[in-house]
Design a protein around this motif. Structure first.
Motif, PDB file in Angstrom:
ATOM      1  N   TYR A 246      -4.398  33.953 -45.851  1.00 17.16           N
ATOM      2  CA  TYR A 246      -5.073  34.413 -47.082  1.00 17.16           C
ATOM      3  C   TYR A 246      -4.125  33.514 -48.348  1.00 17.16           C
ATOM      4  O   TYR A 246      -2.765  33.698 -48.304  1.00 17.16           O
ATOM      5  N   PRO A 251      -0.794  41.621 -49.037  1.00 18.22           N
ATOM      6  CA  PRO A 251      -1.687  42.789 -48.728  1.00 18.22           C
ATOM      7  C   PRO A 251      -1.956  43.691 -49.674  1.00 18.22           C
ATOM      8  O   PRO A 251      -0.594  44.108 -50.524  1.00 18.22           O
ATOM      9  N   VAL A 260      -9.809  41.298 -44.593  1.00 23.90           N
ATOM     10  CA  VAL A 260      -9.505  41.293 -43.184  1.00 23.90           C
ATOM     11  C   VAL A 260     -10.550  41.171 -42.081  1.00 23.90           C
ATOM     12  O   VAL A 260     -10.817  40.664 -41.240  1.00 23.90           O
ATOM     13  N   SER A 273      -0.591  36.584 -43.421  1.00 20.51           N
ATOM     14  CA  SER A 273      -0.194  37.009 -44.751  1.00 20.51           C
ATOM     15  C   SER A 273       1.021  36.294 -45.306  1.00 20.51           C
ATOM     16  O   SER A 273       1.664  35.587 -44.747  1.00 20.51           O
ATOM     17  N   GLN A 287      -3.032  39.985 -39.715  1.00 19.89           N
ATOM     18  CA  GLN A 287      -2.229  40.382 -40.832  1.00 19.89           C
ATOM     19  C   GLN A 287      -0.731  39.905 -40.393  1.00 19.89           C
ATOM     20  O   GLN A 287       0.182  40.696 -40.627  1.00 19.89           O
ATOM     21  N   LEU A 317       0.683  47.117 -44.623  1.00 19.54           N
ATOM     22  CA  LEU A 317      -0.558  46.369 -44.542  1.00 19.54           C
ATOM     23  C   LEU A 317      -1.809  47.012 -45.047  1.00 19.54           C
ATOM     24  O   LEU A 317      -1.639  48.265 -44.775  1.00 19.54           O
TER      25      LEU A 317
END
Length: 318
Positions: A246, A251, A260, A273, A287, A317
């Motif tokens: 990402y 997050p 996600v 992440s 994540q 998250l």
């Protein structure tokens, strides 16, 4: 002592935790404008510590073994973001000499002459022949030494980063013009360099096309960015790209639950992440957490990694 502590905090099997390191660039030598940034000599030292203390796995393998509970003690993976040319020219040879694998997450739209907006500002200031940079909209900045240039670049980045993308790019052009500089076209990898990196045995991951903050763009646009970035990379290296990072990666701020879900729907195997911490069995592999200490001292680096493993989850998250 450090190795023993890490083994206690991250044993093998179902109680293992996966540490994922994250870097962006490795300069060939210390940068006089940003002397604290990572450079080759320091990277060699750091990888030496990591090799002694951790069992480094390819990220894809690490994800599979995290899920099935077969990770070794002190499991770790190495990642780089964005797709800088020095990932191939500087980082890759050092990784090879150390016998360590890494995954490189590449924003496809910056290949072949592109650049990230913040790098444009930094290079405009770095390369300016002027003693004073006078920008009508952003202020007047002394450039009489490297410390002044660092300050000027950081102040410009801070002012310009919240603009809309088109306005931000125009601001970079305006600053470069005021600085009497030409923006570089070789900061990021070319397609040919990306192929070389892949042929060396390193993994290539997707990082969107243009590195947008996904939470700030329409969901349909986010889907196109995620998918098109992967498709472009797969076309270049002629292989599947199963992993995603990402952009920015915090997050709840940079990406949301719907992003996600998109990454899952698009058929990726896992995603990373930039939330601190280490991932445990049962955590969301879309994540995965990443953390790299900024310390140049061996003991402090090791203690920071132990603290990262020992910490309860620092942030929820999405």
């Amino acid at each position: 002592m450090i190795r023993t502590g890490l083994s206690i905090l991250s044993p093998q099997g179902s109680r293992a935790r996966l540490s994922v390191f994250i870097w962006h660039r490795v300069a060939p030598k210390q940068d006089p404008m940003f002397p604290g940034e990572l450079h080759a000599e320091r990277f060699v030292r750091t990888l030496g510590w990591i090799r002694r203390w951790f069992n480094v796995l390819p990220l894809g393998e690490a994800v599979r073994r995290l899920s099935d509970g077969s990770l070794p003690a002190r499991a770790a993976a190495i990642t780089f973001d964005d797709g800088y040319a020095d990932n191939l020219t500087v980082a890759a040879p050092i990784l090879q000499a150390s016998g360590l694998h890494a995954t490189f997450f590449v924003a496809s739209g910056y290949l072949d002459g592109g650049r990230m907006w913040n790098d444009g500002l930094i290079e405009a200031v770095r390369r300016s022949p002027l003693d004073v940079l006078d920008t009508p909209q952003w202020g007047r900045f002394p450039l009489n030494d490297w410390r002044a240039r660092e300050t000027a670049a950081l102040r410009l980045i801070d002012q310009i980063k919240y603009l809309e993308p088109i306005e931000r790019e125009q601001a970079v052009i305006d600053v470069a013009r005021a600085a009497h500089t030409t923006l570089p076209t070789d900061l990021m990898m070319s397609s040919g360099q990306l192929v070389q990196l892949h042929k060396l045995g390193f993994a290539i991951g997707a990082h969107t096309v243009s590195h947008p903050i996904l939470a700030r763009i329409p969901l349909t646009h986010a889907r196109d960015e995620i998918n098109a970035g992967r498709v472009a990379l797969e076309r270049i290296i002629d292989a599947r790209v199963p992993l995603f990072a990402y952009p920015n990666g915090k997050p709840g701020r940079d990406y949301l639950p719907e992003h996600v879900a998109l990454v899952r729907q698009l058929g990726f195997d896992a995603a990373v992440s930039t939330a601190w911490g280490a991932s445990a069995q049962g955590d969301d592999v879309f994540q995965l957490r990443r953390f790299t200490p900024w310390d140049a001292d061996r003991l402090r680096f090791g203690i920071r990694m132990a603290q990262n493993l020992a910490q309860p989850m620092r942030e929820a998250l999405v």
